[in-house]
Design a protein around this motif. Structure first.
Motif, short mmCIF file in Angstrom:
data_model
loop_
_atom_site.label_atom_id
_atom_site.label_comp_id
_atom_site.label_asym_id
_atom_site.label_seq_id
_atom_site.Cartn_x
_atom_site.Cartn_y
_atom_site.Cartn_z
N HIS B 153 0.56 -1.03 -0.12
CA HIS B 153 -0.12 0.15 -0.36
C HIS B 153 0.80 1.24 0.03
O HIS B 153 0.57 2.60 -0.70
CB HIS B 153 -1.32 0.24 1.06
CG HIS B 153 -2.03 -0.95 0.76
ND1 HIS B 153 -2.10 -1.94 1.96
CD2 HIS B 153 -3.28 -1.19 0.90
CE1 HIS B 153 -2.83 -3.07 1.34
NE2 HIS B 153 -4.45 -2.37 0.47
N GLY B 154 2.20 1.16 0.68
CA GLY B 154 3.15 2.42 1.12
C GLY B 154 3.45 2.98 -0.29
O GLY B 154 2.94 3.63 -1.30
N VAL B 155 3.79 1.16 -1.95
CA VAL B 155 4.72 1.60 -3.04
C VAL B 155 3.25 2.34 -3.56
O VAL B 155 3.06 3.33 -4.39
CB VAL B 155 5.44 0.54 -3.51
CG1 VAL B 155 4.88 0.48 -5.12
CG2 VAL B 155 6.06 0.25 -2.69
N GLN B 156 1.71 1.83 -3.56
CA GLN B 156 0.79 2.39 -4.23
C GLN B 156 0.69 3.65 -4.23
O GLN B 156 0.64 4.61 -4.82
CB GLN B 156 -0.62 1.98 -3.89
CG GLN B 156 -0.79 0.36 -4.75
CD GLN B 156 -2.31 -0.40 -3.83
OE1 GLN B 156 -2.66 0.92 -2.79
NE2 GLN B 156 -2.14 -1.58 -4.44
N MET B 157 0.73 4.31 -2.95
CA MET B 157 0.34 5.65 -2.37
C MET B 157 1.41 6.31 -2.44
O MET B 157 1.15 7.50 -3.94
CB MET B 157 1.06 6.07 -1.06
CG MET B 157 0.50 7.70 -0.11
SD MET B 157 0.55 8.10 0.88
CE MET B 157 -1.18 7.56 1.81
N LEU B 158 2.89 6.06 -3.48
CA LEU B 158 4.01 7.19 -3.64
C LEU B 158 4.10 6.17 -5.03
O LEU B 158 4.71 8.39 -6.41
CB LEU B 158 5.11 6.39 -3.11
CG LEU B 158 5.76 6.50 -1.73
CD1 LEU B 158 6.70 5.80 -1.26
CD2 LEU B 158 5.78 8.00 -1.23
N ARG B 159 2.96 5.81 -5.83
CA ARG B 159 2.71 5.40 -7.05
C ARG B 159 1.90 6.78 -7.67
O ARG B 159 2.25 6.82 -9.02
CB ARG B 159 2.63 4.05 -7.27
CG ARG B 159 3.06 3.86 -8.87
CD ARG B 159 2.31 2.55 -9.31
NE ARG B 159 3.52 1.66 -9.47
CZ ARG B 159 3.60 0.87 -8.26
NH1 ARG B 159 2.25 0.60 -7.94
NH2 ARG B 159 4.81 -0.10 -8.21
N VAL B 160 1.25 6.77 -7.13
CA VAL B 160 0.37 7.58 -7.40
C VAL B 160 0.02 9.31 -7.95
O VAL B 160 -0.20 9.31 -9.71
CB VAL B 160 -1.21 8.18 -6.19
CG1 VAL B 160 -1.87 8.73 -6.83
CG2 VAL B 160 -1.82 6.45 -5.83
N PRO B 161 0.92 9.18 -7.95
CA PRO B 161 1.33 11.22 -8.38
C PRO B 161 1.84 10.36 -10.13
O PRO B 161 1.55 11.29 -11.18
CB PRO B 161 2.42 11.55 -7.87
CG PRO B 161 3.06 11.22 -6.65
CD PRO B 161 1.56 9.53 -6.79
N LEU B 162 1.77 9.68 -10.30
CA LEU B 162 2.82 9.48 -11.91
C LEU B 162 2.06 8.44 -12.56
O LEU B 162 1.69 8.10 -13.56
CB LEU B 162 3.97 7.67 -11.52
CG LEU B 162 5.42 8.37 -11.07
CD1 LEU B 162 6.37 6.80 -10.24
CD2 LEU B 162 6.20 9.12 -11.84
#
Lengths: 379, 313
Positions: B153-162
């Motif tokens: 979920h952490g990676v998902q969150m950091l990926r959102v702007p991309l």
């Protein structure tokens, strides 16, 4: 007095769901329960989300495919005449979603539009609640499969174990609320945003919003939601059905925890929610419990002498290390025992408590998995 | 062993903490906040947890969805998606009248919440907003710490702007996302720190996580914090320890000693191998000793802050 084995659950239940917060060995426990089930003569399907690669490899699942894969009985050490079997399946969230779209889209055109939609491609596997929802879908599709006697479902890792139960509802609710329907219908009428059909206030709002999102994005999203929505009747109905079935007596919930205070607190909270939700909490499994029996360590000299007699180098230094190791282990042992007492006291109605000791090595091969299975359900 | 890069970690503007569940992210975040505050920094801790644990760890008031001062120069907020979305809407739409019109509309609000990734983006967006937030002509916070969700979920969150950058047409939303990406990818201003344990499964997950952070998200891994590291009692004496265990197992009264010795020696050996693997990741590392405590309280977080400082942070 609570039972200390899951043996009876393996034959009395159709579905066992393991739940718990992250990092407590949930997947390993699910695999061990599945193995124990196969040893008890059940044809078991273990449905897991993301098995540790080495564990999968040791079961002969080198390809990590999401297809059902039957594990070689010889690998499992089952007797040749055993009725039991173990099939493992890894849940591939994206693929499950694709399959649903393919199956339930109302027209081939709608199906193709969804599958080729750039929003769908980006979010199909990462939409909040999707893994949980897809786990439920998979369970729904498989629960009546006559090939299996027992399904062990390993729930997705979540920071908050409750997500598993609530996320599917949230996903469906978010997509299928009256507000979304009203919004989507505004776009549907003319194929694109037809502001004329909306109230003046609403049109202003949407114009304001599209300044933020950029031209055409709202239409794109609405188009996507429209296509998805055509399938939601089915989504919602199944989510509700699965939800109801999870309350059935044939479905056993097993909380997996570690004896870490934080994990225990989370588990207590989760137990409360499960029971509130009408689920049958049948067991709590504590993994990696450290236990040391008391020893008279008043004479380090005596230990050093034993080592010296066995011709071991540096006996005095080694004896000091051994005593320190014993001291550390005793501290951990007392703390773990205290936490388990706390959990048992707080959960007087849970019929089974299993303690799996901490092993010398991490569990990622079949030999270690068998040891865990022996604690979960003695052969 | 102290890595000079660690000494600059708390001088960054934005640090996100992630890692496998159960590895001690919240405690690490609390300790980093204490340490930064000790150095005179104004810190904001942003949590994204359903059940907030920071207040228990630091023995402060409960942290809700409003930013509040919890301890000295440390502020904290527990971000819930709904509140964040409203705040985020206000931040980007700027004009309150327009914001009111948009956000007070149930239909629109429901729609926005249904847009995939919006929840995560509103939370990350809020945290990034606070990085730029001004007060009396200067940055309101020197450091914003994000206690991000666990690995996946952490990676998902950091990926959102991309993702937004990829799928949103040119406009404010995409510009916001691009600004966020630029900030997060600026190694002088931002870093992700990873919390882990010296055990097999967390180790492989950590290797994958770090690869994703670097190769796909192009973020800087500012530190690898290895929790529950045992102090080696049998360093270089693995074989002797096993022999000793065997010798002790012959004497029934010492059987538990034999078991403990063997377990500890093997655990240390596993740890040694894993720490070697971690060393190959080329991330600044801090080893945090195992402490058997009932509940993590402020003194433990303070002790951990000292461990981090001694480790080079």
């Amino acid at each position: 007095m609570a039972n200390s084995s899951l043996s009876d659950l393996l034959t009395s239940h159709r579905v066992i769901v393991t739940v718990g917060s992250g990092g407590v060995g949930k997947t390993t426990t699910a695999a061990a329960i599945a193995l124990a089930g196969a040893r008890a003569g059940r044809r078991v399907l273990c449905l897991t989300i993301d098995p540790a690669k080495r564990l999968a490899t040791s079961l002969g699942l080198g390809s990590m495919s999401h297809e059902a894969q039957k594990i070689d009985s010889a690998v499992l050490g089952l007797a040749p005449d055993s009725k039991g079997s173990l099939t493992a399946m890894m849940l591939d969230v994206r693929r499950t979603f694709d399959e649903l779209v393919t199956r339930y889209a109302q027209t081939p055109e709608a199906r193709d539009r969804i599958l080729s939609n750039s929003i769908y491609q980006q979010i199909a596997s990462s939409l909040a609640g999707t893994p949980e929802y897809m786990a439920m879908e998979k369970l729904y599709a498989l629960k009546d499969d006559p090939q299996y006697d027992l399904i062990v479902l390993d729930t997705p890792p979540t920071s908050n174990a409750l997500d598993f139960l609530e996320a599917p509802d949230k996903m469906v609710a978010a997509m299928d609320s009256p507000t979304i329907r009203a919004f989507v219908s505004a776009f549907e009428k003319g194929g694109s945003m037809s502001l004329k059909l909306l109230s003046k206030a609403m049109a202003q709002v949407l114009q304001g919003l599209s300044k933020f999102t950029g031209a055409g994005f709202l239409e794109q999203i609405a188009g996507f939601l429209t296509d998805l929505q055509s399938m939601f009747g089915g989504f919602k109905e199944r989510a509700l059905k699965v939800r109801e079935q999870l309350k059935s007596k044939s479905v056993a919930f097993v909380i997996v925890s570690s004896p870490e205070p934080m994990a225990v607190t989370e588990s207590l909270f989760f137990a409360e929610k499960l029971v509130e939700g009408g689920m049958h909490l049948e067991a709590v499994v504590f993994n990696r419990v450290r236990r040391v029996d008391p020893v008279d360590v008043s004479s380090p000299q005596r230990i050093a002498n034993i080592l010296r007699e066995a011709d071991i180098e540096q006996p005095v230094e080694l004896a000091a290390g051994i005593l320190k190791a014993y001291h550390d282990a005793s501290v951990w042992s007392r703390r773990d025992a205290g936490e388990i007492v706390r959990a048992r006291r707080e959960l007087p109605l849970v019929p089974r408590f299993i303690e799996v000791p901490a092993f010398d090595e991490d569990v990622y091969d079949l030999r270690a998995l068998t040891r865990v299975a022996n604690y979960v359900a003695p052969a | 062993m102290v890595d000079p890069a660690l000494s600059r970690l708390l001088d960054k503007r934005f640090v996100a903490v992630t890692g496998k569940g159960g590895t001690g992210k919240t405690t690490l975040t609390a300790a980093l906040a204490l340490l930064a505050a000790q150095r005179g920094k104004r810190v904001l801790v942003c949590m994204s947890q359903a059940r907030e644990r920071m207040s228990a760890t630091l023995e402060t008031e409960f942290v809700g969805s409003e930013v509040k001062t919890i301890l000295g120069s440390i502020d904290a907020v527990n971000m819930d998606p709904e509140t964040c979305l409203e705040e985020y809407g206000l931040m980007v739409l700027k004009v309150r009248a327009l914001y009111k019109a948009v956000m007070d509309n149930r239909v629109v609000k429901g729609f926005i919440r249904a847009v995939p990734g919006m929840d995560a983006w509103s939370m990350l967006g809020k945290a990034l907003f606070h990085v730029k937030e001004q007060e009396n002509g200067r940055n309101k916070y020197d450091l914003v710490l994000l206690d991000a969700p666990a690995t996946g979920h952490g990676v998902q969150m950091l990926r959102v702007p991309l993702v937004i950058q990829k799928i949103a047409p040119p406009g404010l939303l995409r510009r916001e996302a691009e600004d966020g990406i630029a900030l997060m990818r600026d190694p002088s201003k931002c870093a992700v720190v990873v919390c882990t344990l010296p055990e097999e499964m967390p180790a492989s997950e950590t290797e994958e996580l770090i690869a994703t952070l670097r190769d796909e998200l192009k973020l800087t891994v500012g530190g690898l914090f290895v929790n529950q590291v045992l102090s080696p009692l049998f360093a270089g004496k693995f074989d002797q320890a096993l022999l000793a265990s065997h010798a002790l197992s012959e004497i029934p009264a010492f059987e538990p000693l034999a078991t403990v010795t063997r377990a500890r020696a093997i655990r240390e050996e596993v740890q040694r191998n894993i720490l070697e693997r971690f060393a190959k990741l080329n991330a600044p590392r801090v080893y945090i000793p195992a402490l058997p405590v009932e509940r993590i309280r402020r003194p433990h977080a303070q002790a951990l802050a000292k461990v981090l400082a001694d480790g080079g942070v």
